[in-house]
Motif scaffolding. Structure first.
Motif, PDB file in Angstrom:
ATOM      1  N   GLN A   1       0.840  -1.187   0.000  1.00 15.76           N
ATOM      2  CA  GLN A   1       0.000   0.000   0.000  1.00 15.76           C
ATOM      3  C   GLN A   1       0.883   1.248   0.000  1.00 15.76           C
ATOM      4  O   GLN A   1       1.817   1.350   0.783  1.00 15.76           O
ATOM      5  N   VAL A   2       0.579   2.163  -0.904  1.00 13.58           N
ATOM      6  CA  VAL A   2       1.361   3.380  -1.014  1.00 13.58           C
ATOM      7  C   VAL A   2       0.943   4.361   0.071  1.00 13.58           C
ATOM      8  O   VAL A   2      -0.247   4.565   0.333  1.00 13.58           O
ATOM      9  N   GLN A   3       1.945   4.961   0.695  1.00 14.56           N
ATOM     10  CA  GLN A   3       1.677   5.949   1.732  1.00 14.56           C
ATOM     11  C   GLN A   3       2.651   7.096   1.588  1.00 14.56           C
ATOM     12  O   GLN A   3       3.854   6.888   1.447  1.00 14.56           O
ATOM     13  N   LEU A   4       2.136   8.328   1.613  1.00 11.89           N
ATOM     14  CA  LEU A   4       2.941   9.535   1.597  1.00 11.89           C
ATOM     15  C   LEU A   4       2.680  10.299   2.885  1.00 11.89           C
ATOM     16  O   LEU A   4       1.524  10.581   3.213  1.00 11.89           O
ATOM     17  N   VAL A   5       3.753  10.645   3.585  1.00 13.36           N
ATOM     18  CA  VAL A   5       3.625  11.346   4.855  1.00 13.36           C
ATOM     19  C   VAL A   5       4.387  12.657   4.771  1.00 13.36           C
ATOM     20  O   VAL A   5       5.595  12.674   4.533  1.00 13.36           O
ATOM     21  N   GLU A   6       3.666  13.745   5.003  1.00  8.95           N
ATOM     22  CA  GLU A   6       4.257  15.077   4.921  1.00  8.95           C
ATOM     23  C   GLU A   6       4.549  15.606   6.323  1.00  8.95           C
ATOM     24  O   GLU A   6       3.871  15.247   7.298  1.00  8.95           O
ATOM     25  N   SER A   7       5.515  16.506   6.371  1.00  8.24           N
ATOM     26  CA  SER A   7       5.820  17.173   7.629  1.00  8.24           C
ATOM     27  C   SER A   7       6.464  18.523   7.318  1.00  8.24           C
ATOM     28  O   SER A   7       6.893  18.776   6.188  1.00  8.24           O
ATOM     29  N   GLY A   8       6.513  19.375   8.336  1.00 10.10           N
ATOM     30  CA  GLY A   8       7.236  20.631   8.205  1.00 10.10           C
ATOM     31  C   GLY A   8       6.388  21.874   8.110  1.00 10.10           C
ATOM     32  O   GLY A   8       6.927  22.986   8.100  1.00 10.10           O
ATOM     33  N   GLY A   9       5.088  21.743   8.045  1.00  7.37           N
ATOM     34  CA  GLY A   9       4.247  22.926   7.993  1.00  7.37           C
ATOM     35  C   GLY A   9       4.195  23.629   9.334  1.00  7.37           C
ATOM     36  O   GLY A   9       4.736  23.163  10.329  1.00  7.37           O
ATOM     37  N   GLY A  10       3.540  24.799   9.344  1.00  3.40           N
ATOM     38  CA  GLY A  10       3.406  25.528  10.589  1.00  3.40           C
ATOM     39  C   GLY A  10       3.116  26.990  10.362  1.00  3.40           C
ATOM     40  O   GLY A  10       2.778  27.408   9.252  1.00  3.40           O
ATOM     41  N   LEU A  11       3.285  27.741  11.423  1.00  2.00           N
ATOM     42  CA  LEU A  11       3.059  29.184  11.392  1.00  2.00           C
ATOM     43  C   LEU A  11       4.405  29.894  11.311  1.00  2.00           C
ATOM     44  O   LEU A  11       5.327  29.583  12.092  1.00  2.00           O
ATOM     45  N   VAL A  12       4.527  30.822  10.386  1.00  2.00           N
ATOM     46  CA  VAL A  12       5.770  31.563  10.217  1.00  2.00           C
ATOM     47  C   VAL A  12       5.445  33.012   9.902  1.00  2.00           C
ATOM     48  O   VAL A  12       4.406  33.309   9.299  1.00  2.00           O
ATOM     49  N   GLN A  13       6.324  33.909  10.311  1.00  2.00           N
ATOM     50  CA  GLN A  13       6.122  35.323  10.025  1.00  2.00           C
ATOM     51  C   GLN A  13       6.492  35.638   8.583  1.00  2.00           C
ATOM     52  O   GLN A  13       7.313  34.932   7.974  1.00  2.00           O
ATOM     53  N   PRO A  14       5.921  36.676   8.023  1.00  2.00           N
ATOM     54  CA  PRO A  14       6.316  37.089   6.667  1.00  2.00           C
ATOM     55  C   PRO A  14       7.827  37.293   6.593  1.00  2.00           C
ATOM     56  O   PRO A  14       8.443  37.861   7.494  1.00  2.00           O
ATOM     57  N   GLY A  15       8.402  36.795   5.497  1.00  2.00           N
ATOM     58  CA  GLY A  15       9.840  36.855   5.330  1.00  2.00           C
ATOM     59  C   GLY A  15      10.571  35.645   5.878  1.00  2.00           C
ATOM     60  O   GLY A  15      11.770  35.482   5.644  1.00  2.00           O
TER      61      GLY A  15
END
Length: 113
Positions: A1-15
């Motif tokens: 079974q194919v599985q893709l797991v993402e990570s690294g998102g979040g809240l960041v200030q402009p720039g």
């Protein structure tokens, strides 16, 4: 079974900067992409990279985002100089040798002060 797991998102200030990762299992892939979808907008292609390393970027992210691949099953999206309009759910897509598309679950990126 194919599985893709993402990570690294979040809240960041402009720039600011963020690095998204997408790790896959269960198949062999030849084409890798990142998409994003903001509230009330259609999903759009952000960047793509082939097995050979050729890249393509949306005009809105050229010079700020970099897509890269590590081996056959991991793809990254390095994002610099983030803007509020980059706020969206980012999803990775990998196409396998049978031309089937597989998607990650999506990760939220919010750019706000």
């Amino acid at each position: 079974q194919v599985q893709l797991v993402e990570s690294g998102g979040g809240l960041v200030q402009p720039g600011g900067s963020l690095r998204l990762s997408c790790a896959a299992s269960g198949s062999i892939f030849r084409f890798y992409s990142w998409y994003r979808q903001a509230p009330g907008k259609q999903r759009e292609l952000v960047a793509s990279i082939t097995w050979a390393g050729s890249t393509n970027y949306a005009d809105s992210v050229k010079g700020r985002f970099t897509i890269s691949r590590d081996g056959a099953n991991t793809v990254y999206l390095q994002m610099h100089s983030l803007k509020p309009e980059d706020t969206a759910v980012y999803s990775c897509n990998m196409r396998d040798l049978l031309n089937s598309d597989h998607w990650g679950q999506g990760t939220q990126v919010t750019v706000s002060s």
